[in-house]
Design a protein around this motif. Structure first.
Motif, PDB file in Angstrom:
ATOM      1  N   ARG A  46      45.176  89.000  68.662  1.00  0.00           N
ATOM      2  CA  ARG A  46      45.718  87.638  68.750  1.00  0.00           C
ATOM      3  C   ARG A  46      46.638  87.299  67.596  1.00  0.00           C
ATOM      4  O   ARG A  46      47.447  86.376  67.679  1.00  0.00           O
ATOM      5  CB  ARG A  46      44.559  86.635  68.793  1.00  0.00           C
ATOM      6  N   CYS A 104      48.916  89.308  66.614  1.00  0.00           N
ATOM      7  CA  CYS A 104      50.076  90.176  66.843  1.00  0.00           C
ATOM      8  C   CYS A 104      50.151  91.292  65.805  1.00  0.00           C
ATOM      9  O   CYS A 104      51.224  91.618  65.284  1.00  0.00           O
ATOM     10  CB  CYS A 104      51.373  89.365  66.867  1.00  0.00           C
ATOM     11  N   PHE A 119      51.594  85.126  69.711  1.00  0.00           N
ATOM     12  CA  PHE A 119      50.714  85.582  70.791  1.00  0.00           C
ATOM     13  C   PHE A 119      50.841  84.695  72.023  1.00  0.00           C
ATOM     14  O   PHE A 119      51.007  85.187  73.151  1.00  0.00           O
ATOM     15  CB  PHE A 119      49.262  85.628  70.290  1.00  0.00           C
ATOM     16  N   ARG A 158      52.331  85.606  75.754  1.00  0.00           N
ATOM     17  CA  ARG A 158      51.545  85.434  76.978  1.00  0.00           C
ATOM     18  C   ARG A 158      52.280  84.555  77.985  1.00  0.00           C
ATOM     19  O   ARG A 158      52.103  84.702  79.200  1.00  0.00           O
ATOM     20  CB  ARG A 158      50.180  84.833  76.656  1.00  0.00           C
TER      21      ARG A 158
END
Length: 796
Positions: free
Chosen positions: A236, A238, A278, A282
């Motif tokens: 999460r 990255c 993150f 997404r």
């Protein structure tokens, strides 16, 4: 901008508004045309072209860009992208999503291209939200025009059915990109459209379509590493917690400990636009991702998949943590690119299409280079043709100027023959007319003027002559020597009335000369001679070749000029015979004169209209001339010269001259050019009455011209013949009369005047004048003797 965009802008302006608008756009904007499609060019040039064209067309730049966007769809279809565009998607949302992949592919063909990025959200059957990312500002109207063009060509939404509204943008500072709402009629294909979502099944998470069932992950770690040597696993934060075998070999820093290496330290996100966050990643799961290595520029293309960590047992990551799996491959443009990054064919899995693409890329790269060279050579060829056209025009102009100068020195047909390297053969011309002219008193003018003044005088005079001769294409100026000017007719251009044409030009020469003043402050006077006959014309010499005339006609024409009179045109009998319209000119027969080297010749004189009494135009008297009065010996007291000129009889004006005895050494030579005609013809009786007791009457041969060089004269001695002797006045048509006092006559005394009577032939035009003069002499002579006796003169 790559050159392909500028080329499309040029095509748009030319097709829609014409070549003139495009040329005006280039001239106003100052942009140099000529682009290679794959080469980069400054964005300022493209912006300048659009802004300038919009000003010329009277529209805003946004309107011009939107119209260009509509045209751009048609332009790409004509270039062969029709099938590719048709295969991008079955509906608008899929089309725009896969448009990014098309741009990424074009980026391999055009490395300098900075492609935009499109993202669709809130997709519904009647509208969707489009996010447009580009580092270039103010290009949103192109997107609007492109969407309208695509809707019309591929989805049948023409006629304004598609509406595009700008919601947010960089201009108002609300976003770092443009956001559009695209509205359209109901589309059934978009009613069930939803992007993929992450679904959690037990300890595993996968991205699946809403209708797909959850599946467990059963692939072993060894197989996974072998199949995907270019994958990356992110937490999460990255951070890279796992990398493929090839990536760990190329980037050793990815082999970090359990904490992992931040992705941003090794790679930068090139597509889609945004930061390495993150949640941001997404949100773009339906987009292709392009990562670029900071160390060597290697690009990885793939997609992001949400997963649960750890992906495999034994990893140090907590099982409950969410992560992202980047499934990608190396983006290589060819074998050179592979060698540059240290990658080999064996590093690429067999299932990866990149193996075939790298090999095909060599051929594509060679074709692209060939096309680029072809376009560059085409532009160079166009530029060379333009320069060649300019040089050709300049050479043609110089050739015309040089030919014009050459044709002023030589006749065109002769000059063309010499230009071809051939010899111009001499040609015979059976009948031509030649003119010579010179300036009266040129020796005195030259002696009393500086050389510069003489040169200026001749230049002004000859420029006037040259300008006048251009109005007569039948004439050809042969040469000028000093104050002599030579012209010929019926040599270079056939001319049946060559004598008439050249005589008209001779009269024009007198007019032009009268408008030129010498350094002495007086108008220039010229004398002109003309003769007709055969000549031979040819070019003499190689260096500074001259077009010359040969034959006795040239000598005779020169003699006509040298034996002529100031301010008049002296023509030979041959030239007189060649005249076809004698009534157009006022011609006076001069009679027989002795010409040096030619003997006696009958010649004629023509004076310009300004010198002829009552003749305002060439050879045409203004009013009818008075006539003689019957046979009584009386005649009209009007000016004799007007009568004679008006009746066009062959009669020369009288001129007083010194006495010349036949026995003297000067007998028969005349006065040459020193003689000057009097202002008005004199009466021979008045001359006889006012003279002394012994008078010489100059009696030339019948019809001859007294006072002219070479003319024969008779000296008549008026002496003592005895009282009661027959006395008569003598006259002859065309004679010049002169008188002078005789010392010998005064010594001897004169009581009787004896005059040799010379009667003209019965056919002579002045026979009646002779009779009247003879009768008047009978009265005048006794009165003269009485006057002498009263004066105390001695007589024998």
């Amino acid at each position: 901008m790559i050159g392909w965009i500028n080329i499309s802008v040029e095509s748009f302006v030319r097709e829609k508004f014409g070549d003139g608008v495009w040329e005006q756009t280039l001239a106003t904007s100052g942009v140099q045309a000529g682009w290679v499609s794959s080469c980069p060019y400054p964005d300022a040039a493209t912006y300048n072209l659009v802004i300038t064209a919009s000003k010329i067309l009277g529209v805003t730049p946004a309107q011009a860009l939107e119209a260009y966007g509509v045209y751009f769809v048609e332009y790409t279809r004509r270039l062969g992208y029709e099938k590719l565009l048709n295969s991008l998607g079955s509906n608008m949302a899929e089309f725009l999503k896969n448009l990014n992949d098309l741009h990424l592919h074009l980026g391999l063909m055009f490395p300098a291209m900075a492609a935009p990025v499109f993202k669709c959200t809130d997709v519904g059957p009647t509208c969707l939200t489009l996010h447009y990312h580009s580092h270039r500002p103010a290009l949103g109207p192109i997107v609007v025009g492109t969407l309208k063009g695509l809707a019309e060509h591929y989805w049948g939404l023409g006629g304004g059915q598609l509406q595009v509204e700008l919601l947010r943008g960089r201009e108002d500072g609300s976003e770092d990109h443009e956001v559009f709402r695209v509205s359209y009629p109901f589309q059934a294909a978009l009613q069930q459209y939803e992007p993929p979502v992450a679904v959690v099944a037990g300890d595993q998470t996968a991205v699946v379509a809403p209708t797909d069932a959850a599946r467990s992950f059963t692939l072993s770690p060894d197989s996974f590493y072998q199949l995907f040597p270019f994958h990356l696993l992110l937490d999460r934060s990255c951070r890279v917690v796992q990398a493929g075998a090839v990536l760990e070999r190329l980037f050793p820093e990815l082999r970090g400990g359990s904490a992992g290496v931040p992705l941003e330290e090794v790679f930068q996100l090139k597509h889609p636009h945004g930061s390495l966050d993150f949640e941001r990643l997404r949100g773009d799961l339906d987009n292709a991702f392009l990562l670029k290595a900071r160390a060597n520029g290697l690009e990885l293309k793939g997609q992001m998949v949400p997963v649960r960590l750890p992906l495999h047992p034994g990893t140090s990551c907590p099982a409950t943590q969410d992560g992202l799996l980047f499934m990608g491959t190396a983006r290589l443009s060819g074998l050179d690119d592979m060698q540059h990054h240290g990658i080999y064919i064996s590093d690429i899995p067999h299932h990866d299409i990149n193996r075939d693409y790298v090999l095909l890329a060599e051929q594509r790269h060679a074709e692209a280079q060939l096309q680029e060279r072809l376009e560059a050579l085409t532009l160079e060829l166009k530029s060379a043709n333009a320069r060649l056209g300019e040089m050709t025009g300049w050479l043609d102009e110089e050739r015309r100027r040089s030919d014009g100068l050459l044709y002023q020195m030589l006749p065109p047909e002769v000059a063309s023959c010499l230009k071809d390297g051939n010899r111009a053969p001499a040609q015979e011309h059976p009948e031509v007319t030649i003119l010579f002219s010179d300036i009266v008193g040129f020796t005195e003018i030259a002696s009393r003027s500086s050389p510069l003044e003489v040169c200026s005088l001749l230049d002004e005079l000859y420029q006037r002559f040259d300008s006048a001769i251009e109005e007569h294409p039948q004439l050809y100026k042969v040469e000028t020597i000093g104050d002599a000017y030579m012209v010929v007719c019926n040599v270079t251009v056939p001319c049946d009335d060559h004598a008439d044409v050249l005589l008209e030009f001779a009269l024009r020469m007198h007019e032009e000369a009268s408008q030129v003043a010498s350094s002495l402050g007086e108008p220039v006077r010229i004398r002109i001679g003309m003769h007709s006959g055969p000549v031979v014309a040819g070019v003499v010499g190689r260096k500074q070749p001259r077009f010359c005339l040969f034959g006795d006609t040239v000598n005779t024409a020169s003699r006509m000029e040298s034996h002529g009179e100031a301010g008049k045109i002296h023509i030979s009998e041959a030239c007189y015979s060649c005249l076809r319209a004698k009534e157009r000119f006022l011609i006076r027969e001069r009679g027989n004169i002795t010409v040096k080297g030619k003997g006696a010749m009958r010649t004629y004189l023509i004076a310009p209209a300004a010198q002829e009494l009552g003749s305002p135009v060439y050879g045409r008297p203004a009013v009818a001339a008075p006539s003689f009065c019957g046979d009584t010996g009386e005649y009209d007291t009007a000016d004799c010269s007007q009568h004679v000129y008006g009746s066009r009889t062959s009669f020369a004006s009288y001129t007083t001259a010194p006495p010349v005895d036949i026995a003297s050494p000067l007998g028969g030579r005349g006065l040459g050019r020193q003689s000057r005609p009097s202002s008005q013809p004199c009466n021979p009786l008045v001359t006889l009455a006012s003279s002394g007791s012994k008078t010489h009457l100059l009696l030339p041969t019948p019809g001859g011209g007294g006072g002219v060089k070479g003319s024969a004269r008779k000296s008549v001695d008026v002496g003592h013949l005895g009282a009661g002797a027959n006395t008569s006045a003598c006259s002859s048509g065309g004679n010049r009369c002169g008188s002078a006092s005789s010392a010998q006559g005064r010594a001897r005394g004169a009581s009787v005047v004896d005059c040799l009577s010379v009667t003209p032939s019965s056919g002579h035009a002045l026979s009646r004048v002779h009779a009247m003069v003879e009768q008047a002499a009978v009265v005048a002579v006794p009165q003269m003797l009485a006057s002498l006796k009263d004066a105390g003169d001695a007589t024998e």
